[in-house]
Design a protein around this motif. Structure first.
Motif, PDB file in Angstrom:
ATOM      1  N   GLU A 114       0.852  -1.178   0.000  1.00  0.00           N
ATOM      2  CA  GLU A 114       0.000   0.000   0.000  1.00  0.00           C
ATOM      3  C   GLU A 114       0.890   1.231   0.000  1.00  0.00           C
ATOM      4  O   GLU A 114       2.083   1.150   0.260  1.00  0.00           O
ATOM      5  N   GLN A 117       1.850   5.617   4.966  1.00  0.00           N
ATOM      6  CA  GLN A 117       1.523   6.875   5.626  1.00  0.00           C
ATOM      7  C   GLN A 117       1.673   6.664   7.112  1.00  0.00           C
ATOM      8  O   GLN A 117       2.200   5.634   7.542  1.00  0.00           O
ATOM      9  N   ARG A 120       1.142   3.286   8.906  1.00  0.00           N
ATOM     10  CA  ARG A 120       0.937   2.246   7.901  1.00  0.00           C
ATOM     11  C   ARG A 120       2.202   2.045   7.086  1.00  0.00           C
ATOM     12  O   ARG A 120       2.696   2.961   6.456  1.00  0.00           O
ATOM     13  N   SER A 270      -9.599   1.832  19.058  1.00  0.00           N
ATOM     14  CA  SER A 270      -9.067   3.012  18.402  1.00  0.00           C
ATOM     15  C   SER A 270      -8.472   3.942  19.447  1.00  0.00           C
ATOM     16  O   SER A 270      -8.858   3.929  20.613  1.00  0.00           O
ATOM     17  N   SER A 276      -4.852   9.463  10.968  1.00  0.00           N
ATOM     18  CA  SER A 276      -6.009   8.961  10.255  1.00  0.00           C
ATOM     19  C   SER A 276      -6.198   7.452  10.428  1.00  0.00           C
ATOM     20  O   SER A 276      -7.305   6.937  10.345  1.00  0.00           O
ATOM     21  N   GLN A 277      -5.101   6.739  10.640  1.00  0.00           N
ATOM     22  CA  GLN A 277      -5.193   5.296  10.877  1.00  0.00           C
ATOM     23  C   GLN A 277      -5.255   5.081  12.379  1.00  0.00           C
ATOM     24  O   GLN A 277      -4.244   4.886  13.033  1.00  0.00           O
ATOM     25  N   ASP A 278      -6.457   5.119  12.940  1.00  0.00           N
ATOM     26  CA  ASP A 278      -6.523   5.190  14.396  1.00  0.00           C
ATOM     27  C   ASP A 278      -6.780   3.855  15.092  1.00  0.00           C
ATOM     28  O   ASP A 278      -6.909   3.799  16.293  1.00  0.00           O
ATOM     29  N   ARG A 309       1.731   1.060  15.256  1.00  0.00           N
ATOM     30  CA  ARG A 309       0.774   2.017  15.822  1.00  0.00           C
ATOM     31  C   ARG A 309       0.889   2.038  17.339  1.00  0.00           C
ATOM     32  O   ARG A 309       0.786   3.086  17.970  1.00  0.00           O
TER      33      ARG A 309
END
Length: 418
Positions: A114, A117, A120, A270, A276-278, A309
């Motif tokens: 992918e 970001q 990610r 979350s 944004s990727q929570d 994360r």
RNA sequence: GUGAGUGUAGCUCAGUCGGUUAGAGCACCAGGUUGUGGCCCUGGGGGUCGAGGGUUCGAGUCCCUUCACUCACCCCA
């Protein structure tokens, strides 16, 4: 230009790696408490395994897999997630025949092609848990409790448990068709993405961030209205048990997972500050997967924690450096030889120690000791050497004392162990 | 795959209207103190200004191309 790492592939450097060891060791400890055993599977599998488990129309299979043809012409794929591999191993080694219940965990890298970001990467790492052989709601509750325990021990704050039930193969189809019907009537008002999702995977429209779509969806049917009696009871039990554990639940009928094999309970953790990727962790029940892959008809539930994360949520690097307990400072060649033997004695007793071999001044070596945040400096000059003593300086308090060299080890053993 | 932003020292970043030898802070090394760290002071090392091409007497600065990174979309851990 020197060679760089691949896009989306990251080195985990000293200062950061200590944090990773902490995450992994904490998880291993909690897993042991809950009776989970570690399983390690290869990172490469036959492509078909992922196609059959994750689902043909998912993004992962459609466009994100690292698939290649090996030298014998077989299509193989770097695993994009862990559950499929674990289930393959489970079936292949016939673990199902040995015990009725299995609690497994694994830790390792996954690969998805992918655009990278925040939070990610193309190679990323997960801690995975699989609880196989029971469809009891108690198992759902235990597994979620396990997840919360791990996050708690890692010191995570400001997290939110979102919970949903996706129903089972008996009731989900009726919801799907109802939703498709609803969307069909409003097709022209939906964004292009949602028009596409309508046919491929209607559940995903709930994830859409376009405002107009969300407005329309407020009137949409939710899965909650369609789940069958059995699923309904299961879900209620799960919620009751989790609430009983004092874990706040945010029921989210729109929580959708990206893999086809999920049934009934699904959940996501979350966290704020993740961008944004929570989602830091997610999981759910997959009662049909083992059978679908050619194994027995066994229910199971699992979760995955995203370590990149997770690492983002843990505090800054400074605290994670590998501090020595003793920094040895010899002055001169004779002292260096003596100090070296003292160093190896500390190593043998597993007391973290450090020493440089360059012929540097006392001042310069003390600076180094300070820089690496050593607790003590042990200074050995000709003066000390002549008296068979060594000068111990406490770098926090600035106090220092000369002790006989024969007492050197005992001095630090006593202080290190407490 | 799409969109936006950013590339100058190991790191974070200044660099004006195109003008001499490209700067600061942090980090590193040495000295100030013949054997005492953190704070302070002085000095030092370190640069293909992402790369290639163009305009110009002159380009870190303007133009084109390209590469890399970052964030976001899609989707997910």
């Amino acid at each position: 230009m020197a060679i760089q790492a691949l896009k989306g592939f990251k080195d985990i450097l000293p200062g950061e790696s200590e944090k990773w060891v902490f995450m992994e060791e904490t998880a291993r400890r909690i897993f042991r408490t809950f009776g989970f055993s570690e399983i390690r599977t290869p990172v490469l599998e036959k492509t078909d395994l992922f196609v059959r488990s994750i689902g043909t129309s998912t993004d992962i299979v459609e466009k994100e897999m690292y698939t290649l043809i090996d030298r014998s012409g077989d299509s193989i794929t770097l695993r994009p997630e862990a559950t499929a591999s674990v289930m393959r191993a489970f079936i292949e080694h016939n673990l199902q025949g040995q015990q009725p219940i299995h609690k497994l965990f694994s830790i390792g890298p996954m690969f998805r092609h992918e655009r990278p970001q925040k939070g990610r990467l193309r190679q990323f790492h997960q801690i995975n848990a699989e609880y196989i052989g029971t469809n009891s709601p108690f198992a759902d509750a235990e597994l979620i409790y396990l997840l919360m325990q791990i996050l708690d021990h890692l010191g995570l704050l400001e997290i939110r448990l979102r919970l949903n039930s996706l129903g089972c193969p008996l009731c989900r189809p009726s919801f799907n068709s109802a939703l498709q019907g609803f969307l069909g009537e409003r097709q022209s008002e939906l964004c292009p993405d949602c028009q596409r999702r309508m046919s491929t995977n209607p559940l995903r429209v709930f994830d859409c961030k376009v405002e107009r779509c969300q407005e329309l969806l407020t009137a949409a049917p939710t899965i909650t209205d369609f789940v069958c009696r059995a699923c309904q009871e299961h879900f209620e039990q799960v919620q009751k048990l989790i609430s009983g554990l004092s874990i706040p639940i945010h029921r989210d009928p729109r929580l959708v997972r990206g893999l086809d094999y999920y049934t009934r309970t699904t959940f996501e953790i979350s966290a704020s500050h993740l961008g944004s990727q929570d989602a830091v962790a997610g999981g759910g029940r997959y009662d049909g997967l083992i059978r679908q892959l050619g194994g027995a008809d066994m229910p199971a539930i699992g979760f995955a924690i995203g370590l990149e994360r997770m690492a983002l949520l843990l505090s800054s690097q400074e605290e994670w450096i590998n501090r020595p307990f003793v920094f040895l400072i010899p002055l001169g060649a004779a002292a260096r030889e003596k100090a070296f033997s003292l160093l190896t004695i500390l190593y043998k007793k597993e007391i973290p120690a450090m020493m440089d071999y360059e012929d540097k001044s006392l001042k310069s070596q003390l600076k180094r000791a300070d820089k690496v945040k050593s607790r003590f400096a042990a200074i050995l000059g000709t003066e000390e050497l002549n008296k068979d003593r060594i000068l111990i300086r406490n770098l926090d308090t600035q106090s220092q004392e000369a002790i006989p060299i024969p007492q050197f080890l005992d001095y630090f053993l006593e202080r290190y162990l407490k």
